[in-house]
Scaffold this motif. Sequence first.
Motif, PDB file in Angstrom:
ATOM      1  N   LEU A   1       0.827  -1.209   0.000  1.00 37.73           N
ATOM      2  CA  LEU A   1       0.000   0.000   0.000  1.00 37.73           C
ATOM      3  C   LEU A   1       0.863   1.262   0.000  1.00 37.73           C
ATOM      4  CD1 LEU A   1      -2.948  -0.856   2.441  1.00 37.73           C
ATOM      5  CD2 LEU A   1      -3.053  -0.567  -0.041  1.00 37.73           C
ATOM      6  N   ILE A   2       1.953   1.213   0.750  1.00 36.95           N
ATOM      7  CA  ILE A   2       2.858   2.369   0.779  1.00 36.95           C
ATOM      8  C   ILE A   2       3.397   2.650  -0.620  1.00 36.95           C
ATOM      9  CG2 ILE A   2       5.151   3.142   1.546  1.00 36.95           C
ATOM     10  CD1 ILE A   2       4.517   1.782   4.256  1.00 36.95           C
ATOM     11  N   PHE A   3       3.799   1.613  -1.347  1.00 38.59           N
ATOM     12  CA  PHE A   3       4.325   1.786  -2.704  1.00 38.59           C
ATOM     13  C   PHE A   3       3.292   2.459  -3.607  1.00 38.59           C
ATOM     14  CE2 PHE A   3       4.626   0.158  -7.082  1.00 38.59           C
ATOM     15  CZ  PHE A   3       5.889   0.605  -7.427  1.00 38.59           C
ATOM     16  N   TRP A   4       2.069   1.928  -3.620  1.00 37.77           N
ATOM     17  CA  TRP A   4       1.043   2.481  -4.510  1.00 37.77           C
ATOM     18  C   TRP A   4       0.578   3.861  -4.066  1.00 37.77           C
ATOM     19  CZ3 TRP A   4       1.170   0.725  -9.019  1.00 37.77           C
ATOM     20  CH2 TRP A   4       1.371  -0.634  -9.297  1.00 37.77           C
ATOM     21  N   ARG A   5       0.586   4.111  -2.767  1.00 35.96           N
ATOM     22  CA  ARG A   5       0.157   5.437  -2.306  1.00 35.96           C
ATOM     23  C   ARG A   5       1.222   6.500  -2.604  1.00 35.96           C
ATOM     24  NH1 ARG A   5      -4.645   5.650   0.085  1.00 35.96           N
ATOM     25  NH2 ARG A   5      -4.289   7.757   0.886  1.00 35.96           N
ATOM     26  N   VAL A   6       2.481   6.120  -2.671  1.00 37.31           N
ATOM     27  CA  VAL A   6       3.514   7.071  -3.111  1.00 37.31           C
ATOM     28  C   VAL A   6       3.267   7.459  -4.571  1.00 37.31           C
ATOM     29  CG1 VAL A   6       5.964   7.335  -3.675  1.00 37.31           C
ATOM     30  CG2 VAL A   6       5.300   6.377  -1.473  1.00 37.31           C
TER      31      VAL A   6
END
Length: 577
Positions: free
Chosen positions: A155-160
Motif C-alpha cells: 500500500l505504501i508503494f502504490w500510495r507514493v
Amino acid sequence: MAVKGAGHLTSGGNSAFHNFHNDFADVEDPNERRRLALAEIDKAPFGWYHVRACVVAGVGFFTDSYDIFAVSLLTIMIGIVYGHPKKGAITTPQDTAIKVATSAGTVIGQFGFGALADIVGRKRMYGLELILIIFATLAQSLSGAGPGGSIVGILIFWRVLMGIGIGGDYPLSSIITSEFATTKWRGAMMGAVFAMQGFGQLAGALVMLFLVLGFKESLLTAKTYATCTGVCGLAVDRMWRSLVGIGAVPACIALYYRLTIPETPRYTFDVARDVEKARTDVAAYMSGKHEGKPDEVAQAQARRASVALEVPKASWKDFFRFYGKWKNGKILLGTAGSWFFLDVAFYGLGLNSSTVLTAIGYGTGPTVYKILYNLAAGNCILVCAGAIPGYWLSVATIDTVGRKPIQLMGFIILTILFIVWGFSYKHLSGHSHLALYVLVQLFFNFGPNATTFIVPGECFPTRYRSTSHGISAGCGKIGSIIAQAAIAPLRTRGATSKVANPWQNHVMQIYSLFMFLGIFTTLLIPETKRITLEQLAGEYDMGGESITSGHAEQSTNGKMVVEDGSDTVANPTEEHK
C-alpha cells in the motif's frame, strides 16, 4: 489606448457569432497583439467556458481529497483485516507510514509536475497526473499480502505513486484556472476549484457510511476489532477495497476533458512565444472549442516577429537571478512558508480525524458495526459543519475582502483556537472538543487553506508560475510529513490501556505555534484581488527587463518606458483604470 480592430465585429461576423479571425490583424507589434488578446480573457464576462474550466479542474481536486482523507478510515480497516490478531490494529509506525506515503509522493509530484508544466507546457502535462492517480488507486484496491511482502508495504508503494499524481494536480489545476480566469472573478474561480476538496472529504465519509450499512449484518457479528474475524473480517476486507477503488470513478470521468483542454494563451505567448496560436486559442476557449487553428502563413509571420516580444525567456540562470532579488524572493518565501506552517496543523489534525472522533465519543460502540458507523457519521458531521462552509465562505469573499486579509485573519484565529484547545484540553467535555474541532476546520478553510492555494497561482510571472506554485505546495506537504511523522505520533506518548492519547493536549499547543508563525509569512505576500496577472508580475523587480510591454506603458511621447538597465513598469494602474 484605443486600437483599431479591437472590440468590434470584423468581416464575416454577425450579431450572433463574433469572428475572431481578423481581430487585431492590423496590429503588427506582437507585444500589442499579446496585450489585446489577454485583455479579452481578463475582461470577459463570466460564462460557461469559465464554469467548464472550474469543473474540469475541480473534479481532480475532489478525487485528490477523497483519496487523501479516506486514509484515516482505511488504516482502521487494514488493522482489522491484517493487523495484530489480538488487537485488531496495525502498529503506530505502520499507520504513520501509510499516511505519510501519500504526502511523500505529493511532494515529488508538486516539484516535478510544477517544473515540467513551465518547461513543456500546461496542456501536455494536464491529464497525465490523473492517469497516474487512476492507475495507482485501482492497484491499491486490488492489492493483497503474500509471503514476499506485507500489505502495508504494498500500500505504501502504490500510495507514493498516487501521491505523485495528486501532487501534480496542485500546480496544474491552479495555474490553468488562473490563466483562463477573468480578472474580476479569478479568486472565486480558483477558490471554487479548491473547494471541491470539501466535497471530496464528504464523499469519502458518505461512501464509508453506505458500505457500513451495506455490510451491517456481517459487522454485527463482532463486538471489537480484535474479534472481527470470519464473515466480519471478510466484510471489512471488501469495504476497504471498495472505499479506495471508488475514488477512481470521478477521475475517469474528468480525464477526457483534461486531455482535450487547450494550452493556456499566457503560456503560448510568454514561453512558447507563438503569438498567432495564442490569439486563436483565446478565441477557441471563449467560444467553447478545444483549441484554435491559426492560419499557417500568419503563424509563421508571427513567430518571426516574436523576437520582439519583451517577455524574458526562462532559464536556470534567469530563475536564480530573479528570485535572488529580495523583492521577488520574499514573495516565494511568503507563499511557501505560509503553506508549510498551515499544513503542519491541517494535515496533522485532518488525517487523524478518527482519533479526534474517538476522543470526543464518536469512535466507540457495542459492536464493530456501531463503531465504524459512528466514525463515518462523525466524519460527515465534521466536514459539513466546518470544512464545507469554510471553503465556500472563502469563495464568496475572496474577490471582495481580498486574499491577504482572509489569510491573516485565519492564522490569528487559529492561533487562538489551538491555544485554548491545547491548554484546556483535559478539562473540556466531548461537546466542547467537537465545537473546537468544527471551528478550527471552519477557519482553516475560510482562511489560509484556501488562500495558500490561490495566491501562488497569481503572483508569479508566467514563465515560473507553475514551478513557483509547485515549490510552495511542496513546502506545504513537507510540513504535513513533519506533522504526521514527528508531531502527531507524540499524542500516544505515555499511553496506557485507559488513556490512548495522553499527549494530545501538547500536540495542539505545538500546532498553535505553527499558526502563530504563519502570521509573519503572510505579511510577505502581496494582495492580488482584481489585478491582472501581468500587472502582478510587473510589480516585481525584474532587474532591467520588461516582463510585458502591456504594462511597460507608453510615455507622453509615445515610446515605451523600457530602457537597458532600467526598471520596467511606469504606473501599472494607469491602463487598469
